[in-house]
Write an enzyme that holds these catalytic residues in place. Structure first.
Site, short mmCIF file in Angstrom:
data_model
loop_
_atom_site.label_atom_id
_atom_site.label_comp_id
_atom_site.label_asym_id
_atom_site.label_seq_id
_atom_site.Cartn_x
_atom_site.Cartn_y
_atom_site.Cartn_z
N LEU A 1 0.86 -1.18 0.00
CA LEU A 1 0.00 0.00 0.00
C LEU A 1 0.90 1.23 0.00
O LEU A 1 1.97 1.23 0.61
CB LEU A 1 -0.90 0.03 1.25
N ASP A 2 0.45 2.29 -0.69
CA ASP A 2 1.20 3.55 -0.67
C ASP A 2 1.34 4.05 0.76
O ASP A 2 0.50 3.76 1.62
CB ASP A 2 0.48 4.63 -1.48
N VAL A 3 2.35 4.86 0.99
CA VAL A 3 2.54 5.48 2.31
C VAL A 3 1.29 6.24 2.74
O VAL A 3 0.88 6.19 3.90
CB VAL A 3 3.76 6.43 2.28
N GLY A 4 0.65 6.92 1.79
CA GLY A 4 -0.52 7.73 2.11
C GLY A 4 -1.83 6.99 2.03
O GLY A 4 -2.89 7.61 2.14
N THR A 5 -1.81 5.68 1.83
CA THR A 5 -3.03 4.88 1.76
C THR A 5 -3.12 3.99 2.99
O THR A 5 -2.15 3.34 3.38
CB THR A 5 -3.04 4.01 0.48
#
Length: 314
Positions: free
Chosen positions: A146-150
């Site tokens: 998962l993305d850092v911001g997700t």
């Protein structure tokens, strides 16, 4: 195009392939040797990339058949996994084969060059979970990211058998991945499929884009709720490219709310109190690698996304 030439440092010499004819020199070096545009541009600036024996500028347009000589830097040592407690990282399920976590915002899946923040792998190590050593050392047990911001549900393999099994399941699309996203505006049609290839953005290292020669990328969506300025959508990924959901909806001119990297309205993001994209890994469903039984894990919205949704509903 990518090439397997950059297996280590040292000099590489080869003719420019037909497919790179007319590209900028820094773009060509990046594509041939699997480098970022920033790294490739730095090599060209340093005189480490010669075209027919001559130093050229980054903007120089290369021609097919020209002789390219590039001196590559020695590969950096892989980042180490450092056990580090991660605030908000919640273990949803764990056994001898898998551990499933609810990942908070601001946490990467695993260590990577340039990332100094917390990671899921480091957080699991800090609380005593032994993770599979298959794959690159810094990506122990990671079968998807998962993305850092997700935020949301993420599974990690603990045993070698689980790692092999889950990697195969993801590769052959046997895992159901559902996300919830709030996107700007109203989608037309309200339910549909986005089938558009994705690869690195031709001009921005940190972004991805729909490009004609990218990797096949398929996103299915269904509108759950519509608001005056945005829509809550259920998203099912058939493929798992980096930034896939963000890129696909941005391409439709309906970026995820708060996703300033991909063209979201900063005024709306401020009104909703968001400093990241409204995107949450809601559900993960797959067959357990040892028992073969179907398992399903669901994550509730974190506070920042829930608050933003409440404002949209008011």
């Amino acid at each position: 195009m990518t090439a397997a030439y950059a297996t280590g440092g040292g000099q590489r010499s080869l003719p420019v392939p037909d497919g790179l004819d007319g590209l900028r020199l820094d773009q060509a070096v990046a594509r041939l040797f699997g480098l970022s545009r920033t790294t490739a541009a730095a090599l060209v600036d340093a005189g480490a990339a010669l075209v027919d024996g001559t130093v050229r500028a980054n903007s120089y347009k290369i021609r097919a058949g020209s002789w390219l000589e590039v001196t590559l830097p020695a590969p950096a040592a892989p980042p180490a996994v450092v056990p580090q407690a991660v605030s908000g990282l919640r273990v949803v399920y764990a056994d001898d084969d898998i551990v499933v976590v609810d990942k908070p915002v601001g946490v990467a899946a695993h260590p990577s060059p340039g990332w100094t923040g917390p990671t899921v792998i480091g957080g699991l190590a800090a609380i005593g979970h032994r993770i599979s050593t298959s794959g690159a050392a810094e990506r122990q047990g990671v079968v998807h990211r998962l993305d850092v911001g997700t935020t949301g549900i993420m599974a990690v393999a603990k045993s070698e058998q689980a790692y092999t099994s889950l990697k195969r399941a993801f590769k052959y699309r046997e895992v159901e991945k559902r996300y919830h996203a709030v996107v700007q505006g109203h989608l037309d049609p309200l339910r549909g499929t986005i089938d558009a290839p994705i690869d690195r953005h031709p001009h921005h290292d940190y972004r991805w884009a729909v490009v004609s020669d990218g990797k096949p990328s398929i996103t299915h969506y269904d509108t759950l709720e519509a608001f005056p300025a945005a829509s809550l959508v259920d998203v099912r990924l058939e493929t798992g490219r980096t930034h896939q959901i963000r890129v696909h909806f941005s391409t439709l001119r309906h970026p995820c709310v708060g996703d300033l990297t991909y063209g979201a309205d900063p005024t709306l993001a401020t009104r909703l109190g968001l400093d990241r994209q409204w995107l949450h890994a809601r559900e993960l469903r797959f067959r357990h690698p040892r028992t073969g039984e179907e398992v399903c894990f669901v994550s509730d919205y974190p506070d920042d996304l829930d608050r933003a949704l409440g404002i949209l509903r008011d």
